[in-house]
Design an enzyme around this catalytic site. Sequence first.
Site, PDB file in Angstrom:
ATOM      1  N   HIS A  57      18.173 -16.456  -9.242  1.00  0.00           N
ATOM      2  CA  HIS A  57      19.197 -17.361  -9.777  1.00  0.00           C
ATOM      3  C   HIS A  57      19.610 -18.390  -8.723  1.00  0.00           C
ATOM      4  CE1 HIS A  57      22.948 -18.027 -12.267  1.00  0.00           C
ATOM      5  NE2 HIS A  57      23.366 -18.482 -11.108  1.00  0.00           N
ATOM      6  N   GLU A  58      19.964 -17.907  -7.540  1.00  0.00           N
ATOM      7  CA  GLU A  58      20.471 -18.827  -6.511  1.00  0.00           C
ATOM      8  C   GLU A  58      19.372 -19.757  -6.000  1.00  0.00           C
ATOM      9  OE1 GLU A  58      23.518 -19.122  -6.391  1.00  0.00           O
ATOM     10  OE2 GLU A  58      24.172 -17.189  -7.222  1.00  0.00           O
ATOM     11  N   HIS A  84      19.253 -22.690  -8.204  1.00  0.00           N
ATOM     12  CA  HIS A  84      20.262 -23.693  -7.812  1.00  0.00           C
ATOM     13  C   HIS A  84      19.766 -24.495  -6.604  1.00  0.00           C
ATOM     14  CE1 HIS A  84      23.650 -22.747 -10.385  1.00  0.00           C
ATOM     15  NE2 HIS A  84      23.700 -21.490 -10.010  1.00  0.00           N
ATOM     16  N   GLU A  93      23.626 -24.822 -13.664  1.00  0.00           N
ATOM     17  CA  GLU A  93      23.467 -23.443 -14.136  1.00  0.00           C
ATOM     18  C   GLU A  93      22.214 -23.302 -14.999  1.00  0.00           C
ATOM     19  OE1 GLU A  93      25.286 -21.365 -12.680  1.00  0.00           O
ATOM     20  OE2 GLU A  93      25.089 -19.518 -13.825  1.00  0.00           O
TER      21      GLU A  93
HETATM   22 ZN    ZN Z   1      24.866 -19.989 -10.920  1.00  0.00          ZN
END
Ligand code: ZN
Length: 505
Positions: A267-268, A271, A297
């Site tokens: 997830h990160e 980003h 997101e």
């Molecule tokens: Zn996030």
Amino acid sequence: MPSPKKPSKPTASLTTLRERLGELDDLTQAASLAGWDEQTYMPPGGAAGRGEVLATLGRLAHARLTDPGLATLLDGLQQTPDLQETDARIVAAVDRDADRARRVPDRLVGDIARHTAAAQVAWHEARAADDFGPFQAALAHHVELRQELAGCFPEAAHPYDALLHAFEPDLTTERVQTVFAQLRDGLVPLIQEIAARPAPPTLPGPFPVDRQRDLALEIARAQGFEDEHWRLDLAVHPFAQSLGLADIRVTARYDERTLTGLFAVMHEVGHGLYERQTDPALARTTVGTGVSLGIHESQSRLWENLVGRSEAFWTHWHPRLLEAFGARALGGDDLPAFLRAINTVRPSPIRVEADEATYSLHVILRFELEVALMEGTLAVADLPAAWNAKTKELLGLDVASDKVGVLQDIHWAYGELGYFPTYAIGNIVAAQLWTVIRRELPTLDEDLARGDTTALREWLREHVHRHGRLFTPSELLMNITGSELDAQPFLDQLRAKYGALYGLG
Ligand code: ZN
């Protein structure tokens, strides 16, 4: 009429603008570095001093953004007919930022900052007592301050718009209400159908933390993490932070009982890639960063859920997982069983523990309550009861106490109303992008099954990342998908995936 070609004047003004934006961006990066350090390596005793540093940097950046000299420069450039498109878009984006910053009086900015510090103390006290009571007055004052903030934007159709626009610059409350209604109408019956089926067995574990760290780094590198430009550190609440386009920091937290830390790293890194793949020509402009929290997101959820919970991805990585943790920890060596385990859907009262399907219902719940608070149709004193009633209505669950109910998230302690919708918008946008990606990259599954993410990463660079903030979020979405925000692709993808995993009709 003056001659349309007067290159020397805009060039000089653009150089001045670039210098100003460069300094503004440097201040933001210095604050980012201080903030990253605060959450990773700073000893606890540094907190008070760090708060002062961050407040000063924030004030300096605000003063530069609202400086009348910048306004004059932007006005002049906006009247220049022969600006290149990229320059014109930079000017327009910075003008919107400056306008928003000028509309909110310094006195109100100061009141909000001071109250935020006090409200956090009240929230922690309420959490410790498992009772909303000690937080009630603090939240009520947060709402008053946000209503005052909304009053700074009298042209908005809804008082919640001003809060939303801090995170989603061109989305209206009305549009979010429409899309969330569509989302809720699709999700509630789907989740009920799944809940009627037996839950797949959970992964037994344990998953030793040192091996999770090694594997997380291997997966991050396969996503595009470069040792020259990235760091992966530990933090209590995982996050990603860019310090310019060439220095990306991601953080993780591991728990040996589950593999959630691995998914959080994917997830990160999603980003981080958004920041890392921004066009270098936008460096030090304040426009060389993600365009909104919802679009940001979408990038993290795409890697975490659409890639990271797919059969294709684990076709490559499951053998490596077996090697790292052994078949016993994984409940056997069967890939389909593993895929069912990492795609379990079960309503839970806690947002941060929610799965991909139920997560958005937690967001809808908070959004509806925030809108009612801003409209004045819900009193803060009635919030816990309203929270519990909505949890029953949307998730079918009873709330045991305030700590696992209305007090579970820290966002309202910070007064951050308007933030929650961005999480569900991320899921929705990721699915809209995924529809286009699957069409344009027909061999994506084969690529992922070989552990190769190059084509996907390049697609994201070309269509999303490189643009930074040159387009508004709605423009970007329209350019790529030909559609505005729309929950249908997300609902269709969930139904297809869970239909197969759970054998739904
Ligand atoms: Zn996030």
